[in-house]
Design an enzyme around this catalytic site. Sequence first.
Site, short mmCIF file in Angstrom:
data_model
loop_
_atom_site.label_atom_id
_atom_site.label_comp_id
_atom_site.label_asym_id
_atom_site.label_seq_id
_atom_site.Cartn_x
_atom_site.Cartn_y
_atom_site.Cartn_z
N LYS A 187 0.82 -1.22 0.00
CA LYS A 187 0.00 0.00 0.00
C LYS A 187 0.85 1.26 0.00
CE LYS A 187 -4.39 -1.96 1.20
NZ LYS A 187 -5.44 -2.25 2.18
N ARG A 219 -3.18 -10.56 4.53
CA ARG A 219 -3.63 -10.52 3.13
C ARG A 219 -2.54 -9.85 2.31
NH1 ARG A 219 -6.01 -6.96 -0.31
NH2 ARG A 219 -7.60 -7.77 -1.71
N1 HH2 Z 1 -7.37 -3.94 0.80
C1 HH2 Z 1 -7.74 -3.93 -0.48
C2 HH2 Z 1 -8.78 -4.74 -0.94
N2 HH2 Z 1 -9.43 -5.57 -0.10
N3 HH2 Z 1 -9.71 -6.48 2.06
C3 HH2 Z 1 -9.37 -6.51 3.36
N4 HH2 Z 1 -10.00 -7.35 4.20
N5 HH2 Z 1 -8.38 -5.71 3.86
C4 HH2 Z 1 -7.69 -4.84 3.07
O1 HH2 Z 1 -6.81 -4.12 3.60
C5 HH2 Z 1 -8.02 -4.78 1.68
C6 HH2 Z 1 -9.06 -5.63 1.21
C7 HH2 Z 1 -7.01 -3.06 -1.45
O2 HH2 Z 1 -5.89 -3.70 -1.96
P1 HH2 Z 1 -5.80 -4.56 -3.32
O3 HH2 Z 1 -6.76 -5.69 -3.34
O4 HH2 Z 1 -4.39 -4.96 -3.48
O5 HH2 Z 1 -6.14 -3.53 -4.46
P2 HH2 Z 1 -7.47 -3.16 -5.24
O6 HH2 Z 1 -8.51 -2.81 -4.25
O7 HH2 Z 1 -7.04 -1.99 -6.09
O8 HH2 Z 1 -7.90 -4.34 -6.06
#
Ligand code: HH2
Length: 290
Positions: A230, A265
């Site tokens: 992040k 995660r």
């Molecule tokens: N962060 C993201 C998405 N889903 N779910 C949980 N439980 N906790 C988190 O911190 C979290 C999440 C955002 O990250 P990412 O999936 O890498 O990116 P994007 O939302 O752009 O697909």
Amino acid sequence: MSRTRAARNTPRAGNLTQGPGPVVVGILNVTPDSFSDGGDFFDPEAAAEHAVAMLDEGAGILDLGGESTRPGSDPVSQEEEIQRVVPVIERILTERPGAVISVDTYRAGTATVALEAGARLMNDVTALRGDPRMASVVKEAACPVILVHMQGEPKTMQEEPHYEDVVREVRDFLAQRAEYAIAAGVGPENIIVDPGIGFGKNLEHNLALLQNLDYVVNLGFPVLIGASRKRFIGEITEVKVARERVFGTVATTVLAYRQGATFFRVHDVRANREALAVAEAVLRARTFRR
Ligand code: HH2
């Protein structure tokens, strides 16, 4: 207190995985626009291949997302989300029938279809606020659900996040959402809480939460932490390219584990799993304290 917490058996959720140790949750974004891996696994075959690789690297759970929640992102339709996620669930389970799959969705319709296809838990970044029917879907399926703290919504959440006391507010919010879920019939043993790193939080907020994660752990539910790659890690390390933020991510994983978090995660499964194995060995070692 936090020292012994991590060394003791960490709380489980719904018997999702074997054993008492930390669980790596591998991220699989089946999206064209996720912040660090958007487009990489948009093709179902490439997604399933990456999923199997993450299982081989030690992921205990795979978290599939069909809609990006990165700051500034736009929502997609439920139909689109289902079309992105379900074929990938089916492919993964054909290759690895025992795989534990979570779906990153707040929509009851997507959750229902994903559970029918074999998903075993739901990751709801709105903590059951996004769709009034989500709580009953989770209750009927008797599946674990991750309740995430988010201030605002993805489109605007990073514009000007504000808290009087971020740690207390996030902890109280998660306690209230857990209460709501339990009142709606979700088993307390199926609740996982997540302070939502980067969801309506600036650098200072993220650091406060990571420094004081034991306050969230003390709610008594297993805690998931999602700091992988992040932006705040880039702000500290000056690593501009998200996929190159693995070293900073590993630091968050080990520190969160030390304070009692259970689920991590992450995009980079092997690096985080190996770091957790070493952290676990140190915290569990039978030695005299000096
Ligand atoms: N962060 C993201 C998405 N889903 N779910 C949980 N439980 N906790 C988190 O911190 C979290 C999440 C955002 O990250 P990412 O999936 O890498 O990116 P994007 O939302 O752009 O697909």
